[in-house]
Design a protein around this motif. Sequence first.
Motif, PDB file in Angstrom:
ATOM      1  N   ALA A   1      58.515  35.397 -12.260  1.00 19.86           N
ATOM      2  CA  ALA A   1      59.013  35.995 -13.503  1.00 19.86           C
ATOM      3  C   ALA A   1      60.527  35.852 -13.644  1.00 19.86           C
ATOM      4  CB  ALA A   1      58.615  37.468 -13.577  1.00 19.86           C
ATOM      5  N   ASN A   2      61.241  35.899 -12.534  1.00 21.78           N
ATOM      6  CA  ASN A   2      62.699  35.802 -12.601  1.00 21.78           C
ATOM      7  C   ASN A   2      63.137  34.478 -13.210  1.00 21.78           C
ATOM      8  OD1 ASN A   2      65.371  36.945 -11.927  1.00 21.78           O
ATOM      9  ND2 ASN A   2      65.514  35.157 -10.589  1.00 21.78           N
ATOM     10  N   HIS A   3      62.414  33.407 -12.890  1.00 21.69           N
ATOM     11  CA  HIS A   3      62.724  32.089 -13.464  1.00 21.69           C
ATOM     12  C   HIS A   3      62.583  32.120 -14.981  1.00 21.69           C
ATOM     13  CE1 HIS A   3      62.770  27.768 -14.134  1.00 21.69           C
ATOM     14  NE2 HIS A   3      61.600  27.873 -14.726  1.00 21.69           N
ATOM     15  N   GLN A   4      61.552  32.754 -15.470  1.00 27.15           N
ATOM     16  CA  GLN A   4      61.332  32.807 -16.915  1.00 27.15           C
ATOM     17  C   GLN A   4      62.364  33.689 -17.612  1.00 27.15           C
ATOM     18  OE1 GLN A   4      59.407  30.831 -18.425  1.00 27.15           O
ATOM     19  NE2 GLN A   4      58.251  30.039 -16.681  1.00 27.15           N
ATOM     20  N   ARG A   5      62.750  34.798 -16.983  1.00 28.18           N
ATOM     21  CA  ARG A   5      63.796  35.645 -17.568  1.00 28.18           C
ATOM     22  C   ARG A   5      65.124  34.900 -17.632  1.00 28.18           C
ATOM     23  NH1 ARG A   5      61.226  39.535 -14.341  1.00 28.18           N
ATOM     24  NH2 ARG A   5      62.808  39.259 -12.714  1.00 28.18           N
ATOM     25  N   SER A   6      65.416  34.140 -16.583  1.00 21.23           N
ATOM     26  CA  SER A   6      66.649  33.347 -16.571  1.00 21.23           C
ATOM     27  C   SER A   6      66.629  32.299 -17.672  1.00 21.23           C
ATOM     28  CB  SER A   6      66.836  32.670 -15.211  1.00 21.23           C
ATOM     29  OG  SER A   6      67.021  33.624 -14.185  1.00 21.23           O
ATOM     30  N   ALA A   7      65.470  31.668 -17.869  1.00 21.65           N
ATOM     31  CA  ALA A   7      65.344  30.663 -18.926  1.00 21.65           C
ATOM     32  C   ALA A   7      65.532  31.302 -20.297  1.00 21.65           C
ATOM     33  CB  ALA A   7      63.981  29.977 -18.834  1.00 21.65           C
ATOM     34  N   LEU A   8      65.016  32.513 -20.471  1.00 20.84           N
ATOM     35  CA  LEU A   8      65.185  33.236 -21.733  1.00 20.84           C
ATOM     36  C   LEU A   8      66.653  33.556 -21.983  1.00 20.84           C
ATOM     37  CD1 LEU A   8      63.915  34.702 -24.178  1.00 20.84           C
ATOM     38  CD2 LEU A   8      63.652  36.718 -22.693  1.00 20.84           C
TER      39      LEU A   8
END
Length: 205
Positions: free
Chosen positions: A149-156
């Motif tokens: 999930a951290n990867h997706q939050r960073s991408a956002l």
Amino acid sequence: MKTAANTRPACSVQEPFYKTLKDASPLQPFVGINPMFSPKLSVQGRTVAICLDESDSPSTFIEQHLMEAGMKVKRMTPAAHDELMALCQALPHAAILGFGLALARSSLDLESALEVMPPPMRTMMALLSRVLVNPPEVYWDIQLENDQANHQRSALAEGMERLMKNVRDKDYDEFRNDLQGISNTLGTRLSSGAVDCQHVFSLLN
């Protein structure tokens, strides 16, 4: 080999369960279950993610039961499940929560806004309200326990920074190119997604 019934975890994060269970009982078969819909909705035609170590193993009792009840079954490994859920759950939830945090900081009168709110805003308000009426720990676990999930939050966050930079630099060409890149990513899903959106908007009128 143990003959006990399969252990069946049911949650949005599967890999940590699998690791813990396998460490405790290496020979015990496990089936992970994650319904991809709210319990308040009809199950007919809805998809349930089924997590197995071996995706080509024989059909399990729980899969047969779910399909007999009218649900669709999608098999995947626990690792693949968590990566997909980071994209399909953690990312949209993070975007919705970010919208809510921005809304809470607004000094504008929300009641006045309701009178002129266009369909995109009403849709975001509906999504936010849907999150807020459910227990907070559901969304907290999705964000905290899924390592992907951290990867997706960073991408956002990077996407928002990109938008802010384009606007700050008044760079319309880059803005247009970014939108085209997103369209290319959606591919054939673009047209059907637009139809889905029109259907949702029609329900809000």
